[in-house]
Structure formats: structure tokens, C-alpha cells
Design a protein around this motif. Structure first.
Motif, PDB file in Angstrom:
ATOM      1  N   ASP A   1       0.848  -1.187   0.000  1.00 35.59           N
ATOM      2  CA  ASP A   1       0.000   0.000   0.000  1.00 35.59           C
ATOM      3  C   ASP A   1       0.887   1.242   0.000  1.00 35.59           C
ATOM      4  O   ASP A   1       2.119   1.146  -0.092  1.00 35.59           O
ATOM      5  CB  ASP A   1      -0.972  -0.012   1.183  1.00 35.59           C
ATOM      6  N   GLU A   2       0.262   2.392   0.140  1.00 39.00           N
ATOM      7  CA  GLU A   2       1.019   3.643   0.059  1.00 39.00           C
ATOM      8  C   GLU A   2       1.996   3.828   1.220  1.00 39.00           C
ATOM      9  O   GLU A   2       2.922   4.646   1.152  1.00 39.00           O
ATOM     10  CB  GLU A   2       0.054   4.842  -0.012  1.00 39.00           C
ATOM     11  N   ASN A   3       1.812   3.045   2.287  1.00 40.43           N
ATOM     12  CA  ASN A   3       2.709   3.133   3.445  1.00 40.43           C
ATOM     13  C   ASN A   3       3.734   1.998   3.465  1.00 40.43           C
ATOM     14  O   ASN A   3       4.365   1.754   4.488  1.00 40.43           O
ATOM     15  CB  ASN A   3       1.891   3.121   4.741  1.00 40.43           C
ATOM     16  N   ASN A   4       3.884   1.313   2.352  1.00 42.39           N
ATOM     17  CA  ASN A   4       4.830   0.198   2.208  1.00 42.39           C
ATOM     18  C   ASN A   4       4.476  -1.013   3.068  1.00 42.39           C
ATOM     19  O   ASN A   4       5.341  -1.846   3.345  1.00 42.39           O
ATOM     20  CB  ASN A   4       6.266   0.648   2.521  1.00 42.39           C
TER      21      ASN A   4
ATOM     22  N   GLU B   1      -5.962  -4.537  -7.581  1.00 39.39           N
ATOM     23  CA  GLU B   1      -4.828  -3.619  -7.433  1.00 39.39           C
ATOM     24  C   GLU B   1      -3.551  -4.382  -7.097  1.00 39.39           C
ATOM     25  O   GLU B   1      -2.471  -4.090  -7.630  1.00 39.39           O
ATOM     26  CB  GLU B   1      -5.135  -2.598  -6.338  1.00 39.39           C
TER      27      GLU B   1
ATOM     28  N   GLN C   1      -0.052  -4.683  -9.498  1.00 41.11           N
ATOM     29  CA  GLN C   1       1.324  -4.457  -9.070  1.00 41.11           C
ATOM     30  C   GLN C   1       2.227  -5.626  -9.444  1.00 41.11           C
ATOM     31  O   GLN C   1       3.364  -5.422  -9.908  1.00 41.11           O
ATOM     32  CB  GLN C   1       1.375  -4.217  -7.556  1.00 41.11           C
TER      33      GLN C   1
END
Length: 314
Positions: free
Chosen positions: A42-45, A90, A94
Motif C-alpha cells: 500500500d502507500e505506506n509500504n 490492485e 502491481q
């Protein structure tokens, strides 16, 4: 921290990861080969999903294939993603981007039954094919299960009345017995002694395996199997039986005893074999077919075709 180290930490925090995707399993079956892991984040790794893979090389081509003895692999996602199709899509996007960047010739993995990632990867242009394994999910009543065995299996069980089960066969003895059974049946062993010893010893340390045998009154083995399990299933993973004693009922008794062990451990029983020629036999044990799917993509048509042909006959 390497991807493999990060994967091991992540796996340790998950409620469940299938045996064939555990780091110790991959270390065992990929010994001497190159395996690694891709992640979706996610956007926070934070890790949303992982794809352990075996990278193979032939001439100047690179491709991803299934590790030896592994029925399923592919993508494993966190609980928050499992039932969410949008998040699954999603995660798969990736992974597709990372696979595209690896300059592969060919990609092939078999995903877990029920994985939403299969449809997501299909939507991303990957080819999907159905495979079937044979399982017993309800072992609560062995009498009911026995009634579902075919007449032929009942006949053989009656002939096995003078045989008994043993739980003490050592891995070296099993390797010799397995090799001898293959030789008697005019087949070359699919797995070397070194391969089996490494796998058994790693699984034994984790209390996830047993070698079960069916013997006569003198202790001579007629059939044996290396059994492994995780939190959900017991896998009838490498059976061996001497064709000289086919009419003794030893092979059928061995399956029944393995099912009893699965019941004791409160897990399902899985034949762990997809050979369609064996399907008729597996179905005589009251099993149900369970579908899972392979996901593949050819990045370079002709070399990928050659690789598929080589894989099919090795």
C-alpha cells in the motif's frame, strides 16, 4: 533486509500460509535453485500480498515455473484483501508490472483454490487453466467415509486384515523403499534421496511430517508414504507401494490410515496429485474434486513454447 528475510517475517505474522508457500518449504524444494519473492504494497509500504517464485534459466532465457513437488504457489494476500475484489485487482496489477519488468520469457504458477487473484490475472491478460485435486473435507465420521469407498476398495481392505500400520520408518529406509518400488514398476524415481532427506528433516523439525508404512507380521513394508501437513490439510504427498503386493490391500489401508491421521489433526485430507489418469482411483475413496487454476503468460512466443514442451516431459 532481503526480500526472502522480509517474506519470512511477514509469513510469521499471518494466520495461515499454505505449506508450499512457506519459506522452509521453498528452501527445501528449491535447494540449488534460485527462489525469491515479489511484494504488493500500500502507500505506506505495508505488504498486501506476496508472490514467492522459482526463477529458472535455460540458455539465455529466464522464466518462472513451479518448484518441485509444489502443487500450488502464486499470490498470497493478507486477510484484508482476501475477499475484496477491488483490492485484489490492485494487488495483481502491481505483480503484473513487476513481472513485466523482469524480462521473462515465460511465467507459470498454480494458484490456491478459491483465489480471487485468478480472475484478476485473467483480466490482466494471463491465460488460465483448470486443474483438480481430490480431497476429503469431512472426516468427522470414519464409518460414513468408509461407506463411500468403492466396492473394489472394500474388497482390498478385507484382504489387508493381516497387515498393520507403522509410524517409525526412517527417511533413509523410506528412500530405499521408494527407489525400489519405482524400479520394480519400471520407473525412474522422480525425487532423489538428497531431495527427500532435506525435505523430511526440515518438516520433521517443525513437527509437520510423518512417514507411515503398512507392514506384514514380520515387519516387511508393503506400502509407505511421506505425509506432510499444515494448519488446514494433510497431504498424501509421496506414496510408494510394491506392485508385487498390489492384491494385499496395503495401498488402500495406507490411504485409510492417513485419513485417520488427518482426522486426529483436525485437518482435511488432500491426495495432492493432479494426474488425471489417477482421478478414477482417487474418487473411489469418497473424495470430492477441488479445482485450482494455473496462471501463465508467454512473453516470447517461440522460446516459451519450447520451455512448455520441456517442462511437460521433465
Amino acid at each position: 533486509m532481503t526480500n526472502k528475510e522480509r517474506y519470512a517475517e511477514w509469513v510469521a505474522k499471518q494466520e495461515y500460509v499454505p505449506i508450499s508457500m512457506m519459506p522452509w518449504w521453498l528452501d527445501s524444494v528449491c535447494a540449488g535453485k534460485e527462489w525469491n519473492v515479489l511484494f504488493a504494497e500500500d502507500e505506506n509500504n505495508n505488504i498486501l500480498g506476496a508472490m514467492p517464485y522459482l526463477l529458472c534459466k535455460r540458455a539465455w532465457f529466464k522464466y518462472i515455473s513451479m518448484p518441485p513437488l509444489s502443487q500450488t504457489a502464486g499470490i498470497w494476500v493478507t486477510a484484508e484483501v482476501t475477499s475484496d475484489r477491488w483490492k485484489t485487482a490492485e494487488v495483481c496489477r502491481q505483480f503484473k508490472e513487476q513481472l513485466d519488468a523482469m524480462s521473462l520469457t515465460y511465467y507459470y504458477q498454480q494458484y490456491l483454490p478459491g483465489s480471487l487473484c485468478v480472475d484478476a490475472m485473467r483480466g490482466l491478460g494471463f491465460k488460465i487453466k483448470e486443474h483438480v485435486t481430490y480431497c476429503v473435507n469431512d472426516l468427522s465420521d470414519m464409518d460414513v467415509l468408509l461407506k463411500s469407498f468403492s466396492k473394489e476398495k472394500h474388497r482390498l481392505l478385507q484382504k489387508s486384515s493381516t497387515l498393520h500400520v507403522e509410524h517409525v520408518m526412517e527417511i533413509e529406509d523410506f528412500c530405499r523403499f521408494y527407489a525400489q518400488c519405482q524400479k520394480t514398476d519400471r520407473h525412474l524415481p522422480r525425487y532423489s534421496r538428497e531431495f527427500l532427506v532435506v525435505l523430511e528433516r526440515k518438516a520433521r523439525r517443525l513437527h509437520q511430517c510423518e512417514i507411515m508404512s503398512i507392514c506384514n507380521a514380520e515387519g516387511v513394508p508393503y506400502a509407505a508414504a511421506l505425509l506432510l501437513w499444515d494448519k488446514r490439510s494433510l497431504y498424501y504427498i509421496i506414496p510408494a507401494s510394491d506392485i508385487i503386493f498390489n492384491e494385499s490391500g496395503a495401498a488402500v489401508l495406507l490411504v485409510l490410515e492417513a485419513m485417520k491421521l488427518a482426522r486426529e489433526k483436525h485437518v482435511h485430507f488432500d491426495f495432492y496429485h493432479t494426474d488425471h489418469h489417477a482421478a478414477k482411483d482417487f474418487m473411489q475413496y469418497g473424495t470430492v474434486p477441488v479445482s485450482f487454476y494455473s496462471v501463465e503468460r508467454s512473453y516470447k512466443a517461440l522460446p516459451a513454447f519450447i520451455i512448455r514442451c520441456v517442462q511437460r516431459f521433465t
